[in-house]
Each structure stands twice: as structure tokens, then as C-alpha cells.
Design a protein around this motif. Structure first.
Motif: not given
Lengths: 420, 225
Positions: A365, A367-368
Motif C-alpha cells: 500500500d 499510502e502506508k
């Protein structure tokens, strides 16, 4: 939309609409009174006609009166009279003009006649036009002046506000300089400014406290860790350890190492945050990467990983320490999260540095992935390596991107993100 | 060798002393600035281990003192702070090395030896262990006078083991010794095995005896027998 233009737009729309309505009504009123007046004149002309007929004459107006009286014989008088607008040919001025007429039937000199009195409205209309213009032009002028003053005033009043905005934007929790307060002549803005000064101070001190806490906590842990480490080292020298003790020691060593590494990483993050690594020098990135590739060579060949490099000769001006940590972390990352027999691709050009590796995981991910302590359960790393990467890139104003392409986890660092 | 350990954490102080005494050194201990000065006034040492954060005074003061008195002892700062500024300050005040806590005792020992060797620079800069001769300047290893080619890491590792001869060095300590602090490579313990295997092979191929012993699967010992 800016407050300023929004305000102006509403003001202009309302004012123009109002002006139109008022102008229309004003014109209508004037026209109505004009008609009344003309009608009154027309009645007077009929009286004249009657007076003349009493003397046995047909009345004809003077040339300059813009008035025409027409007589038409009719069989019989039916008492009626009607007013209306019309167009007529002005014989004096030789043109068609708007006019008003009064049509009535009278017995003149013993004969029934239909009498039509037509009066030109031209002159009066001109008057209305002039009156309207005389009123309209100053009003428009006034309107323009009000708008202009508004503009100048608003700009002047709001200029400290935009300065305040600029200062808030420039305010960075990581930077040394505090929020710059602005001189505010307006009470509300002054309050806002005061609140901001207070808030920024509070945020900054809180943030510094957290950083200091992290730093101190990490430092305090180093001494007990040193004790554990030294005890383990001494224990290891004992000749009476069994196989099981040995295994325990291995685990203890590993755990201590991880804890140490974790602490060091936290401290490093704080240090980058505090901007303590500010040395700047010209570094040849190609040479550095080649050097690090040799440094990590055994780790790479041990796991049968293929390393492909495509490096251009690039030098950048940056903090040498940060750059070292950056490249170390990138290498550690692509080796650690690879599988045996995997692949590492490194490419470097003037704009960007790309590290790509094969790995057990599918796409992560984006984003993470740069969050602190984000890692999969199988990883023995600290979970801080990528955060450190991100932090260094932020500090150096590089852009760090993650993508998953062709089964490769790809980390791209853009050196001049704004230019691309 | 006589070593003064200035460290306020008593457990650590004792641990260091225990390890170093095992190496045949004589260790004195001080846990405050005052104690340290007292000892320094009375005795000469070969090496001083200095913790910078002492309860009753900055450790840097001791460096100033040593400098003022023109003392020639080697000084290793042991600090929990990995701060470049402090490092630079310490080194510019005459410290010879800067070791960040936590460290392995084998690492500390290797550094002490390196400093003492450097200080007594009149002698030859080499170490001999039976048929093995390590030339520190040329960074060469000779077995019975015959040059053995080693990579930089292998050379460093061999020197590390020889410096701590007779002691068990954990894989963890060995990894940290060659990879340093800044690489996040804590899980590459087993990789040390390959390095040791290579060094052993190179040495025995050149006619040396095999002095490496694997211990409990934790680490290795470089030893006589």
C-alpha cells in the motif's frame, strides 16, 4: 473564489439590477406624466377649435407648434373622444415622429366633423432622455467610484491578512524560526494573529517536547542495552554453557540487536527531524552507489540475487551523512525484502534514482508503506527504514515514490520534483 | 596493560572490567569525576575508557585535564549519545576513539588494542600469531611469509578475531563490526559464516593451522588449541 471578488460580484450584480429597475420605473413615470401633459394640451387645442368654430372658422395651428389638426366630414356626431399614441409625418421637419392624438367628433359650423389633433412627442421625449442621462451619468460615476474605493480599501484592509496567510504557510514545525506575527490594524485580525502566535508556540513546544522525549527515552535505553550486551558477551566466554544455553544466547543477541537498531533508528529520525545533519558537499552519486554495491556485495551474492545497474555520472550537492544513510537504507531494503535468486535493478540519471527489487509480497500500500512501524509480520527489520528514507527525502526536498511494476517493488527518488 | 574505566553505570563498569581482565589487563574503576581525577593523579594508564555523562561533572572536563597535563594515555569515549558534534568535540580535545553504547566488549577490546598499538608507534606495526603475520600498514596477511589475498572485510574480521584471541565473538558482534551502525542488517547473522569459512580456507590453504573454533552456534573463537 476570493472573498474580495465574491463580495464585488454580489455588489455589482445587486447594484446593476437595482439600477435597472429604478431606471425603468423612473422612465415609465416620466413617460406617463408626459402623456398626461400632452393630453391636456390636446384638450386645449380642441377648445381652440371650438372657439374658432363659434366664429365660423376652422382652426389651424401655427407652424412651430408641432401640431396638426385634421378635419373629416362624417355623417353624424356620436359624442366620443379617444387618446392614443401614433406616428405622424411632421410637415415642418419633414420626418416621421412619435406623437399623441386626440380623436373626437363635433359639429363645426353646423356640420358634423371628426377632428383629429396630433401633437408630436419628439421634443418632450428628448427632454426625458436628457433628464435620464443627467441623472444616470452621475449615478454611474458614483457607482464606479464606490467600487474603486471598495477595491482599494479592501485590498488595504486585507493585506495584513494575506501576510498572515503567507506566514502561516511558511511556518514549519520542523524549522527553527517561529511563526512571524503581523501588525494588525483591524481588531478581528489582531485577535486571529494573537491566537495564531499562541497556537504556533504551543504546537512547537509540544512537538519539541515529544522529540526531546523520544530522544531522551532512546538515549536512556542505550545504557541498559549496553549492560545487557556486555553481560551477554561475558556469558559467552563461559566454558560450561550447554547447547540449549547457546541457543538462548543467540536469541538474546538477536533481540538486543533489534532493540538497539530500533533505538538508533528512532534517534536518527529525531536527528533528521531536528535538522542536525546539515553538512553539504558535492557527492558523486554514481561512485557512492558503486561503492555501496561492493560493500553489500557478499550479502547479494550469498542469496544469488542478480544486481543490474544502469548508472549515469551524476553529482549532487547534499548532506553526505544523509546520502550515506539513504543509499544504505535503499540497499538494505532491496536485499532484505528480496527472495533468494531474485533481482535488484538500480538506475540513476540526472532527474532520478530508482531502486527496484523482486519480493515475496505483491504490491504494497503506497499510502502506508512509509509509515513508521509499517511492516509485514515476517520482516525482522525495525519497520523504520522506509520512514527514514521518506524523512531524508522530505528534508532534502526530494520526492520519494513507491510503485509496483512488472513484479518489481520500485522506489523512485526524484531530485527536482518541481521541474518534472 | 593498565586500563582506567570511568563509567557511572556500575554493572557496565564491572562487565567491561571482567572482560578486559580476562584478556590479561589490569583495570581500575572510577564512577565519578572526582574519583577519576584521583586515580589519574596517582597512576599512569595505557588506555582510559571515558563515559561522557558522569554524575558530578562533564566527562569532557577529564579530556581537558588530560590535555593540560600533557598525558599520553589513549582515550576512548563511550557514550550513549551518537552525536556528531560531541564526537568532534571529544576527538578534538584529544580522545582517540568514540564508541557508542551499546557496544560489544570484543569491539571495545579491539579498539583499545588498536589505540595502544598506534600510541606505541615506535615499534613495528604488525601482529604475529604463530605462523600468521598481519601487517597493519600494508593491510596484508602473511602465512609463513607468504602473502594471502584477503578482501577488506575478511582482513578486518581476521584482525578483529586476532585482537580478541581466546575469546568467543558472537555473530552479532562480528556483523556489527563489519557492517557498522548505519546499515539495517541485523538479520544477516548467518552470513558471517561464509566470511569465516573463506578466511579459514585461505589461511589453511596457505599452510596455516586452523585456529577458528565454532562455539555453540553463536559465534567463533580464534584460539591456540
Amino acid at each position: 473564489m476570493k472573498l474580495f471578488s465574491k463580495y464585488n460580484r454580489i455588489l455589482i450584480i445587486v447594484s446593476l439590477f437595482g439600477l435597472l429597475v429604478i431606471g425603468f420605473l423612473f422612465y415609465q413615470m416620466l413617460a406617463y406624466y408626459l402623456d398626461q401633459q400632452i393630453d391636456h394640451d390636446l384638450v386645449e387645442e380642441i377648445m381652440e377649435v371650438k372657439e374658432y368654430s363659434a366664429e365660423g372658422k376652422f382652426y389651424q395651428p401655427h407652424e412651430f407648434e408641432d401640431l396638426v389638426v385634421q378635419y373629416k366630414k362624417i355623417p353624424k356626431v356620436t359624442p366620443s373622444s379617444s387618446y392614443a399614441d401614433t406616428l405622424f409625418y411632421n410637415p415642418v421637419k419633414h420626418r416621421r415622429e412619435t406623437a399623441r392624438y386626440l380623436k373626437t367628433e363635433l359639429a363645426l359650423v353646423g356640420q358634423p366633423y371628426q377632428i383629429l389633433v396630433i401633437a408630436s412627442k419628439f421634443e418632450r421625449q428628448e427632454q426625458i432622455k436628457n433628464i435620464c442621462l443627467i441623472i444616470l451619468i452621475p449615478v454611474m460615476l458614483l457607482f464606479a467610484i464606490v467600487l474603486l474605493i471598495n477595491r482599494i480599501l479592501l485590498k488595504k484592509i486585507w493585506s495584513p491578512f494575506s501576510q498572515l496567510l503567507n506566514n502561516i504557510t511558511a511556518f514549519n514545525i520542523n524549522h527553527e524560526e517561529p511563526y512571524k506575527s503581523v501588525e494588525m490594524p483591524v481588531e478581528e485580525f489582531r485577535q486571529l494573529n494573537e491566537v495564531l502566535v499562541e497556537l504556533s508556540g504551543k504546537v512547537k513546544s509540544d512537538y519539541n517536547e515529544i522529540k526531546l522525549f523520544t530522544e531522551n527515552a532512546s538515549h536512556e535505553m542505550m545504557t541498559p542495552l549496553a549492560v545487557i550486551n556486555s553481560k551477554l558477551d561475558n556469558m559467552l566466554q563461559s566454558n560450561v554453557l550447554g547447547k540449549e544455553d547457546g541457543e538462548t544466547l543467540v536469541e538474546l543477541y538477536k533481540a538486543t540487536s533489534r532493540l538497539t537498531k530500533l533505538n538508533q533508528s528512532l534517534l536518527l529520525l529525531v536527528k533528521i527531524d531536528n535538522n542536525l545533519l546539515q553538512d553539504t558537499e558535492e557527492a558523486n552519486l554514481k561512485l557512492l552507489i558503486e561503492e555501496k554495491a561492493t560493500y553489500f556485495q557478499e550479502l547479494i551474492t550469498e542469496r544469488n540475487i542478480t544486481l543490474e545497474t544502469k548508472l549515469e555520472d551524476v553529482s549532487i550537492s547534499t548532506s553526505r551523512q544523509l546520502l550515506d544513510i539513504l543509499i544504505n537504507n535503499l540497499f538494505s531494503n532491496v536485499i532484505r525484502h528480496n527472495y533468494d535468486g531474485g533481482k535488484i535493478e538500480i538506475s540513476l540519471d540526472v532527474d532520478k534514482l530508482v531502486f527496484a527489487n523482486t519480493g515475496h509480497n505483491k504490491a504494497l500500500d503506497p499510502e502506508k508503506i512509509f509509515d513508521r512501524f509499517y511492516k509485514d509480520n515476517t520482516s525482522e527489520g525495525t519497520g523504520l527504514g522506509l520512514s527514514i528514507l521518506k524523512q531524508i527525502c522530505n528534508r532534502q526536498h526530494y520526492q520519494l515514490n513507491y510503485s509496483y511494476e512488472h513484479d518489481l517493488h520500485t522506489f523512485t527518488i526524484l531530485f527536482n520534483p518541481k521541474l518534472i | 596493560m593498565k586500563i582506567l574505566i570511568i563509567e557511572d553505570e556500575l554493572v557496565l563498569q564491572r562487565s567491561i572490567a571482567q572482560y578486559l581482565t580476562g584478556e590479561g589487563n589490569i583495570c581500575s574503576m572510577a564512577s565519578t569525576y572526582a574519583q577519576a581525577l584521583e586515580r589519574l593523579n596517582a597512576y599512569q594508564y595505557d588506555c582510559i575508557l571515558l563515559d561522557l555523562t558522569l554524575p558530578d561533572g562533564e566527562g569532557l572536563q577529564i579530556l581537558n585535564y588530560l590535555k593540560r597535563m600533557n598525558r599520553t594515555e589513549g582515550v576512548i569515549i563511550i557514550s550513549a549519545r551518537n552525536s556528531i558534534d560531541q564526537k568532534i568535540e571529544g576527538l578534538s580535545l584529544g580522545a582517540d576513539d568514540y564508541l557508542i553504547k551499546p557496544f560489544h566488549l570484543s569491539e571495545l577490546n579491539a579498539r583499545i588494542l588498536a589505540i595502544v598499538r598506534r600510541k606505541s608507534a615506535h615499534g613495528e606495526r604488525h601482529i604475529e600469531f604463530h605462523e600468521i603475520r598481519i601487517d597493519l600498514d600494508a593491510k596484508e596477511v602473511l602465512v609463513n611469509g607468504k602473502l594471502v589475498y584477503m578482501t577488506k572485510k575478511e582482513f578486518d574480521l581476521l584482525l578483529y578475531f586476532v585482537s580478541n584471541k581466546g575469546k568467543v565473538i558472537s555473530k552479532s558482534a562480528a556483523v556489527e563490526h563489519i557492517w557498522g551502525d548505519d546499515s539495517d542488517m541485523v538479520d544477516s547473522f548467518d552470513f558471517i559464516y561464509t566470511h569465516i569459512k573463506n578466511i579459514r580456507k585461505k589461511l589453511t590453504d596457505a599452510g596455516s593451522r586452523d585456529y577458528f573454533q565454532s562455539v555453540y552456534g553463536i559465534g567463533y573463537k580464534f584460539t591456540e588449541a
